[in-house]
Scaffold this motif. Sequence first.
Motif, mmCIF file in Angstrom:
data_model
loop_
_atom_site.group_PDB
_atom_site.id
_atom_site.type_symbol
_atom_site.label_atom_id
_atom_site.label_comp_id
_atom_site.label_asym_id
_atom_site.label_seq_id
_atom_site.Cartn_x
_atom_site.Cartn_y
_atom_site.Cartn_z
ATOM 1 N N HIS A 56 29.458 -19.297 56.724
ATOM 2 C CA HIS A 56 29.832 -18.602 55.482
ATOM 3 C C HIS A 56 30.071 -19.596 54.357
ATOM 4 C CE1 HIS A 56 31.274 -15.391 58.330
ATOM 5 N NE2 HIS A 56 30.760 -14.614 57.399
ATOM 6 N N TYR A 83 25.765 -17.414 54.551
ATOM 7 C CA TYR A 83 26.169 -16.059 54.137
ATOM 8 C C TYR A 83 27.106 -16.225 52.949
ATOM 9 C CZ TYR A 83 27.571 -11.165 54.655
ATOM 10 O OH TYR A 83 27.788 -9.824 54.446
ATOM 11 N N SER A 108 27.846 -10.720 49.820
ATOM 12 C CA SER A 108 29.000 -9.824 49.731
ATOM 13 C C SER A 108 29.894 -10.233 48.569
ATOM 14 C CB SER A 108 29.793 -9.808 51.042
ATOM 15 O OG SER A 108 30.372 -11.073 51.283
ATOM 16 N N VAL B 232 25.525 -6.736 56.871
ATOM 17 C CA VAL B 232 25.432 -7.562 58.080
ATOM 18 C C VAL B 232 24.078 -8.261 58.107
ATOM 19 C CG1 VAL B 232 25.358 -7.559 60.596
ATOM 20 C CG2 VAL B 232 26.981 -6.093 59.386
ATOM 21 N N ARG B 233 24.109 -9.544 58.371
ATOM 22 C CA ARG B 233 22.845 -10.280 58.486
ATOM 23 C C ARG B 233 22.683 -10.812 59.905
ATOM 24 N NH1 ARG B 233 20.842 -13.387 53.178
ATOM 25 N NH2 ARG B 233 21.382 -11.772 51.665
ATOM 26 N N ARG B 235 21.126 -13.634 62.160
ATOM 27 C CA ARG B 235 20.533 -14.978 62.146
ATOM 28 C C ARG B 235 19.891 -15.225 63.488
ATOM 29 N NH1 ARG B 235 23.993 -19.641 59.337
ATOM 30 N NH2 ARG B 235 23.743 -20.404 61.450
ATOM 31 N N GLU B 239 20.704 -20.577 67.393
ATOM 32 C CA GLU B 239 22.050 -20.082 67.623
ATOM 33 C C GLU B 239 22.160 -18.693 66.994
ATOM 34 O OE1 GLU B 239 25.131 -21.825 65.328
ATOM 35 O OE2 GLU B 239 26.501 -21.900 67.036
ATOM 36 N N MET B 241 23.236 -15.236 65.678
ATOM 37 C CA MET B 241 24.532 -14.617 65.417
ATOM 38 C C MET B 241 24.377 -13.522 64.373
ATOM 39 S SD MET B 241 26.653 -17.505 63.264
ATOM 40 C CE MET B 241 26.587 -18.839 64.438
ATOM 41 N N VAL B 243 26.281 -12.014 61.088
ATOM 42 C CA VAL B 243 27.236 -12.497 60.114
ATOM 43 C C VAL B 243 27.549 -11.388 59.124
ATOM 44 C CG1 VAL B 243 27.751 -14.358 58.500
ATOM 45 C CG2 VAL B 243 26.120 -14.746 60.341
ATOM 46 N N SER B 244 28.830 -11.203 58.867
ATOM 47 C CA SER B 244 29.268 -10.257 57.855
ATOM 48 C C SER B 244 30.473 -10.890 57.163
ATOM 49 C CB SER B 244 29.616 -8.914 58.510
ATOM 50 O OG SER B 244 30.543 -9.107 59.543
ATOM 51 N N PRO B 245 30.999 -10.238 56.120
ATOM 52 C CA PRO B 245 32.086 -10.908 55.410
ATOM 53 C C PRO B 245 33.210 -11.308 56.365
ATOM 54 C CG PRO B 245 31.379 -8.978 54.192
ATOM 55 C CD PRO B 245 30.635 -8.968 55.491
ATOM 56 N N GLU B 246 33.615 -12.550 56.303
ATOM 57 C CA GLU B 246 34.751 -13.062 57.065
ATOM 58 C C GLU B 246 34.489 -13.112 58.568
ATOM 59 O OE1 GLU B 246 37.553 -14.077 55.434
ATOM 60 O OE2 GLU B 246 36.677 -13.436 53.525
ATOM 61 N N ARG B 247 33.263 -12.855 59.019
ATOM 62 C CA ARG B 247 33.059 -12.733 60.449
ATOM 63 C C ARG B 247 31.687 -13.212 60.874
ATOM 64 N NH1 ARG B 247 33.371 -7.245 63.531
ATOM 65 N NH2 ARG B 247 31.855 -6.837 61.909
ATOM 66 N N ALA B 248 31.635 -13.884 62.005
ATOM 67 C CA ALA B 248 30.355 -14.256 62.597
ATOM 68 C C ALA B 248 30.496 -14.059 64.098
ATOM 69 C CB ALA B 248 30.013 -15.706 62.286
ATOM 70 N N ARG B 250 28.630 -14.674 67.671
ATOM 71 C CA ARG B 250 27.500 -15.273 68.378
ATOM 72 C C ARG B 250 26.950 -14.274 69.381
ATOM 73 N NH1 ARG B 250 30.794 -19.752 68.824
ATOM 74 N NH2 ARG B 250 30.266 -21.314 67.283
#
Lengths: 359, 307
Positions: A56, A83, A108, B232-233, B235, B239, B241, B243-248, B250
Amino acid sequence: MNAPRPLNLVAELTYRCPLQCPYCSNPLQLGAVREALDADDWARVFREAAALGVVHVGLTGGEPSARSDLPEIVAGAEAAGLYSHLVTAAVPLDPDGLAVLAERGLCSVQISLQDADAEHSDRIAGTRSFDRKQVLAAATKKLGLPLTLNVVLHRHNLDRTREIIRLARALDADRLELANAQYQGWALLNRAALLPTRSQLDHAAGVVREECAESDRPEILFVLPDYFRDRPKPCMAGWAQQHIVVAPNGLALPCHGAAELPGLEFWNVQEHALAECWSDSPGMNAYRGEDWMPEPCRSCDARKQDFGGCRCQAFALTGDASATDPACGLSPHHAAIEEAVAAPKEDVFRFRFPGNAAD
Amino acid sequence: MSAGLEARLRGILAERYHDRHPFNLRLHGGDCEPDEVRRWVRNRYYYQTRIPIKDGVILTKSEDRAFRRGWIRRIHDHDGDDRNQGGLELWLQLAVACGLDRDETASLRQVLPGVRRACDSYVTFVESHDLLESVASSLTELAAGAYLGHRAEAFRKYYDWIAEDGLDYFLSRTHQAPRDAEEGLAFVLEHADTTEREERCVAALEKKCSILWQLLDGVEWGGRRPQLANGVRLRTGDEPMVVSPERAIRIGGSGASILEACDGSRCVDEVAVSVREAFPDAPNGLESDVYAFIEEMERAHVLELPE
C-alpha cells in the motif's frame, strides 16, 4: 541489520494544507521542511518500495492535492504496482480532479471530516470545507472507489459520535475511522482543549456498539485512546517494522513524528536507496526490535503486542525516547498521563498554521 | 393430546414451509432455467441421502418395538429393498432425466456448502434431541404430499425437457409422505402431553422449516456470480494477494486462479467447474475447497456475490 519487510509506505507529499486542525500529526516545525521530491523522485521511491515488498501507499500530507503534480504521482504509484490510497481534506481537490486521479490508477480515497455538521466541522478545520467534503465523498462513490471517512475524535465532537456515524452511512462510506486524537505534535500542544472525559468516551463506545448492531455499514474502527486504557498503543505496529514514512523533504522515517526526536540520524531518499534508508539508517535501527527496551518492557509479555508503545510520546512526556511509554500503567512516568486526564480543561485551540508553528 | 397443538403445527407449516421460499416459487412457476433446475436436483440429492441416516438415528431413540417396526419402513422407502428401488435411486433417475451425470451426482462433490450445512444440521438436530422432538421435526411431511403433487404437475408443464420417468420420485412420495405424516402426527399428539413438551415440538418443527429454507438459500448461492468487491485488487505473480484499503491478504496460487475466474460472468457452480476442468484428476474435495474459498473471500469482503 536484518530488517523486516515493510508493507506500507506513507508518502507525505507536502506539509502545505488549507486546513488548520489543532491535532494535526505533522511536525510543529512545518516551515523548516522543504518539498524536495518531484513526481519522478516519488515514482522511483514507489518502485523501490514495491521491490522491498510494500503493498500500500498512502498519499498524504499536509494536503496532497495542494500539489499540482498529484496525477503524475498517482500514476507513479500505479506503475509500481502499489495500491494507492489518497488521504485528503477535499480542499482544493474537486470531483473533476478526483476523476483524473482515478483515471491515473488511484485505488481508494479517505476524506477527513472534523465533525458531523458544517458549523462544528469548519470550526475545527479553521476553513470552510465541510460542504466540499460531502461533494467529494459523493464523487468518490460515483467513481466506484472505496470511501473511507476519518474523523479525529476529541472532547468537542465525541458527543456527536452517533451523528457522525449516521452521516457516514448517508454518504455510503465503506469505512469510518473514528480516530481518537493522539496527543503528539499539535495535539499535545492543544491537549487541554482536546482531551475528553472518561464518561464521554464510554458513551461514544456504547453508541458505536449500538450503531454497529444496527448495520454492518460502514465498517467502523473505534479504538479507545491510550490515555484511557492503561496500556500503550502498538504504535506503527512497532518501530520500523511495517511502515515507512517518507517526509516531503525525502527523509525516510519510521513514523510521522520521528524527525522531531533529537539525536537520531535518518537518511534521505535523495541520497540513499529506500532499501538502505530502511535497513541501515541509524535512526531506523534505534528502536527496531526489542534490544533497546528498558524495564518494565524488557521482561513484559505485552511487549509482543504493544512493542513498548510510542517513542515520540515517551520523549514528549519524559524527555527520553527510550523510556517505557507513559501511557502504560507499568511506566514509572504514568502519573504524567493521569495528571493530564485529571487536569482542568481549556477551550482555546492553537490552530495549525505556519504562524503558529514552532519554527 | 391437544387439538390446539395440531393447529399450531399446521399453522407453522402454513407460514414457514419452504413452498413460500422464492426459489420454490420460481421453480413451481416455471421460471427456472435448466441449469437452475439441475443445480437444485444435484444439491437436494444430499438432503435425500441424509434422510435414512436421520431415520436410523431416530430408531436408536425408541425402546418401543412397534414404533421401530413402523419407523424402519422409512429407511426402506429411501434406500430400497427387495420390492422397490427406493427414493434415492428415484432421485438419481431424476438427475439423469435432467441431463446430470449419475455418478457425478452420487459423488456429492458439487454439493454447495450452505446446502451441506443445512442438511447436516438436520442430522445433528435429531442426534441432539429426544425422540418426541425428532418425530416432530419430521412433520414437514404434513405439507409434503400435496406439495410434491403440485411439483410433478409443474415439472410436466414447464420443464418438459425432463423425461417423465424423472418424476417418479415425486409421485412415489405423494403416497408415502401423507402416511408417514399421519403416523408421526399421531405419535406427537399422543406423547406431547405437557405444555413443555408441546413447546418443544413446536420449536422442533420451526427448526426443520428453517433447515429446508436454508437449503434453498444454499442452492441460490450457487447461482450467484462472484466478483471482486469494490476497490479490491488482485495481485498475481510470485506473491499473489488481494489488496483493499488498509488490508492485504496473501492467497495461494490456486486462490489466485479461483479469483481470476470470479469475474462476474460465472456463477459459483461454473467457477468450480472451471477449476475442475483445470485439475480433472484432483480429489473429490476440490469443489468443496473452491466453495469454501469463495465463502471465505465473501466473508472477508474480497468477493461480492450480487443476488
